[in-house]
Design a protein around this motif. Sequence first.
Motif, PDB file in Angstrom:
ATOM      1  N   LYS A  57      27.877 -13.673 -11.448  1.00  0.00           N
ATOM      2  CA  LYS A  57      28.283 -13.192 -10.129  1.00  0.00           C
ATOM      3  C   LYS A  57      29.371 -12.136 -10.257  1.00  0.00           C
ATOM      4  O   LYS A  57      30.201 -12.178 -11.148  1.00  0.00           O
ATOM      5  N   GLY A  58      29.337 -11.185  -9.329  1.00  0.00           N
ATOM      6  CA  GLY A  58      30.421 -10.240  -9.219  1.00  0.00           C
ATOM      7  C   GLY A  58      30.283  -8.965 -10.020  1.00  0.00           C
ATOM      8  O   GLY A  58      31.134  -8.090  -9.927  1.00  0.00           O
ATOM      9  N   ILE A  59      29.224  -8.822 -10.831  1.00  0.00           N
ATOM     10  CA  ILE A  59      29.083  -7.606 -11.627  1.00  0.00           C
ATOM     11  C   ILE A  59      28.041  -6.691 -10.995  1.00  0.00           C
ATOM     12  O   ILE A  59      27.097  -7.141 -10.326  1.00  0.00           O
ATOM     13  N   ASN A  60      28.218  -5.405 -11.197  1.00  0.00           N
ATOM     14  CA  ASN A  60      27.257  -4.416 -10.713  1.00  0.00           C
ATOM     15  C   ASN A  60      26.209  -4.159 -11.805  1.00  0.00           C
ATOM     16  O   ASN A  60      26.558  -4.013 -12.981  1.00  0.00           O
ATOM     17  N   VAL A  61      24.967  -4.096 -11.392  1.00  0.00           N
ATOM     18  CA  VAL A  61      23.872  -3.962 -12.360  1.00  0.00           C
ATOM     19  C   VAL A  61      22.873  -2.906 -11.880  1.00  0.00           C
ATOM     20  O   VAL A  61      22.792  -2.578 -10.684  1.00  0.00           O
ATOM     21  N   LEU A  62      22.127  -2.378 -12.854  1.00  0.00           N
ATOM     22  CA  LEU A  62      21.013  -1.471 -12.571  1.00  0.00           C
ATOM     23  C   LEU A  62      19.737  -2.185 -13.028  1.00  0.00           C
ATOM     24  O   LEU A  62      19.550  -2.434 -14.213  1.00  0.00           O
ATOM     25  N   LEU A  63      18.891  -2.547 -12.037  1.00  0.00           N
ATOM     26  CA  LEU A  63      17.716  -3.371 -12.306  1.00  0.00           C
ATOM     27  C   LEU A  63      16.426  -2.600 -12.031  1.00  0.00           C
ATOM     28  O   LEU A  63      16.352  -1.814 -11.070  1.00  0.00           O
ATOM     29  N   ARG A  64      15.444  -2.854 -12.861  1.00  0.00           N
ATOM     30  CA  ARG A  64      14.091  -2.366 -12.560  1.00  0.00           C
ATOM     31  C   ARG A  64      13.379  -3.492 -11.827  1.00  0.00           C
ATOM     32  O   ARG A  64      13.211  -4.598 -12.351  1.00  0.00           O
ATOM     33  N   VAL A  65      12.927  -3.216 -10.593  1.00  0.00           N
ATOM     34  CA  VAL A  65      12.366  -4.280  -9.745  1.00  0.00           C
ATOM     35  C   VAL A  65      11.018  -3.863  -9.152  1.00  0.00           C
ATOM     36  O   VAL A  65      10.724  -2.666  -8.998  1.00  0.00           O
ATOM     37  N   GLU A  66      10.256  -4.893  -8.833  1.00  0.00           N
ATOM     38  CA  GLU A  66       9.035  -4.731  -8.040  1.00  0.00           C
ATOM     39  C   GLU A  66       9.274  -5.398  -6.699  1.00  0.00           C
ATOM     40  O   GLU A  66       9.895  -6.459  -6.623  1.00  0.00           O
ATOM     41  N   VAL A  67       8.780  -4.766  -5.639  1.00  0.00           N
ATOM     42  CA  VAL A  67       8.937  -5.321  -4.301  1.00  0.00           C
ATOM     43  C   VAL A  67       7.816  -6.324  -4.064  1.00  0.00           C
ATOM     44  O   VAL A  67       6.639  -6.019  -4.287  1.00  0.00           O
ATOM     45  N   SER A  68       8.201  -7.513  -3.613  1.00  0.00           N
ATOM     46  CA  SER A  68       7.213  -8.563  -3.354  1.00  0.00           C
ATOM     47  C   SER A  68       7.408  -9.098  -1.940  1.00  0.00           C
ATOM     48  O   SER A  68       8.557  -9.269  -1.494  1.00  0.00           O
ATOM     49  N   TYR A  69       6.285  -9.329  -1.284  1.00  0.00           N
ATOM     50  CA  TYR A  69       6.366  -9.912   0.059  1.00  0.00           C
ATOM     51  C   TYR A  69       5.442 -11.124   0.099  1.00  0.00           C
ATOM     52  O   TYR A  69       4.242 -11.024  -0.172  1.00  0.00           O
TER      53      TYR A  69
ATOM     54  N   GLY B   5       0.796  -1.218   0.000  1.00  0.00           N
ATOM     55  CA  GLY B   5       0.000   0.000   0.000  1.00  0.00           C
ATOM     56  C   GLY B   5       0.828   1.266   0.000  1.00  0.00           C
ATOM     57  O   GLY B   5       0.322   2.348  -0.316  1.00  0.00           O
ATOM     58  N   HIS B   6       2.089   1.160   0.393  1.00  0.00           N
ATOM     59  CA  HIS B   6       2.939   2.349   0.501  1.00  0.00           C
ATOM     60  C   HIS B   6       4.111   2.360  -0.494  1.00  0.00           C
ATOM     61  O   HIS B   6       4.910   3.298  -0.487  1.00  0.00           O
ATOM     62  N   LEU B   7       4.258   1.354  -1.318  1.00  0.00           N
ATOM     63  CA  LEU B   7       5.384   1.284  -2.265  1.00  0.00           C
ATOM     64  C   LEU B   7       4.919   1.641  -3.667  1.00  0.00           C
ATOM     65  O   LEU B   7       3.758   1.439  -4.034  1.00  0.00           O
ATOM     66  N   GLU B   8       5.884   2.163  -4.439  1.00  0.00           N
ATOM     67  CA  GLU B   8       5.574   2.461  -5.831  1.00  0.00           C
ATOM     68  C   GLU B   8       5.536   1.166  -6.629  1.00  0.00           C
ATOM     69  O   GLU B   8       5.958   0.106  -6.164  1.00  0.00           O
TER      70      GLU B   8
END
Length: 470
Positions: free
Chosen positions: A90-102, A23-26
């Motif tokens: 493994k070991g690389i830095n990334v920029l990810l588009r994510v959705e928060v799931s619980y 309810g409070h996350l984008e």
Amino acid sequence: MPEENKHITLSQLQQHIKNVLEGHLEDFYWVVAEISELKVNYSGHCYLELVEKGGANQVPKAKVNAVIWRNVFTFLDSYFTKQTGSPLSKGINVLLRVEVSYHELYGLSLVVRDIDPSYTLGEMERQRQETINRLKEEGLFDKNRGLELPGIIQRIAVVSSEKAAGYQDFMKELFGNEYGYDYRVSLFGAVMQGNEAESSVVAALDEVRRVAYSYDAVVLIRGGGAQSDLACFNSYRLCRAIAEFPLPVITGIGHDKDLSVADMIAAVSVKTPTAVARYLIDATLAVDTELTGILDYLKDMFFAAVEEAADRIDTCSLLLKERVTEAIQRETLFWQDIGIRIEKDAGAFVRGKQTDVEQKSEQLAHAVQRKIDGGYHRMGVLFDALKNGCRIFLSDKEKSLATAEAVLAGFNPERILSLGYSIAKVRGKIIRSSGEVRQGDELELRVSDGTVYAEVAKVVSDKVKSSVEK
């Protein structure tokens, strides 16, 4: 003790947390993180562990699990590989588009929907530039490049993976060289890509450093690969190890695009492992050619000096004979003149005495005659002494001349030939090197009592023989 109607179940609490979060996350977030774990299961879903590190020791500050569902993962992995040259790993830095799931059972996680490869490439370039600047600030950037390479690099420490195709190509090219040059190569095995590459290569260099006195240079090689596979060769830790290494480092990292920092600071950098082997062969060939030229020059100088010395000996022999003959003639004439003069003076003296005696009285005749007789006797003794002196002098001169002639005879070319030596000629020219003779040539061998003609059955040079023995 809470009231009976005040408590809730665990699932109700989990549901409440989920409702509050959702309810409070984008709808989505762009998140920067490092992939610390990656696993694709049998169904094709990709499960990740993302971390954020910080501090001097890069200790994790945050950690979360993430998932890329199969239908998304197939597209994202292909897209990321195409843009960066390597798959997600493994070991690389990334920029990810994510959705928060619980989830009530699995807790908090992120669902990856998209990825920005340009961020990963930018991070690689940022690390690369950061390493360059830091090495320059510390005065290390040109340190290894300033080391003097040995004239012949024959004892080689190789840092590579034993099973890598690049290492096999290097060994095949080096030991298959067309000149038959021999090298001593020791492999110091290392992982050449992935998370373990940096530590593994640094450990291998440390191992070489402990026995650096046994080698002329270090060769760091690996086959071609994606740009992200080469990230370890831009790391500060690995590049500093190369910059401070006490031996010249030669890199052949196998890529045609931007140079890695390791390439930039190494004493020598070439494109591929095969090119490294060719560089070593060409360096040996250059020294070999120079030494061969010097040897040929020394041979020519030696034979020229021998011929000149022989000519000078002949000239000196003739000159000595002439001077000795002239000296004997001068001495002979000198003593002959003295004898004539003595004989003339003695005759004049006697005649004078005879005249004086005739003018004297008869009483003194017998005494004068005795004196005259005594004078004749003394003159005879003196004349004999002079003759003996002349003979002794001439005998000494003849002995000196015989000694000189014996010395000259020792240098006579005919005598040297009689000792078993010979002068070999082909096509009318004296042979000074095996390279001037070919199989089937007719040889003219001058020996002490004649000339021998022979046909060449085989030519073996000392250089070829030495290479075979090695």
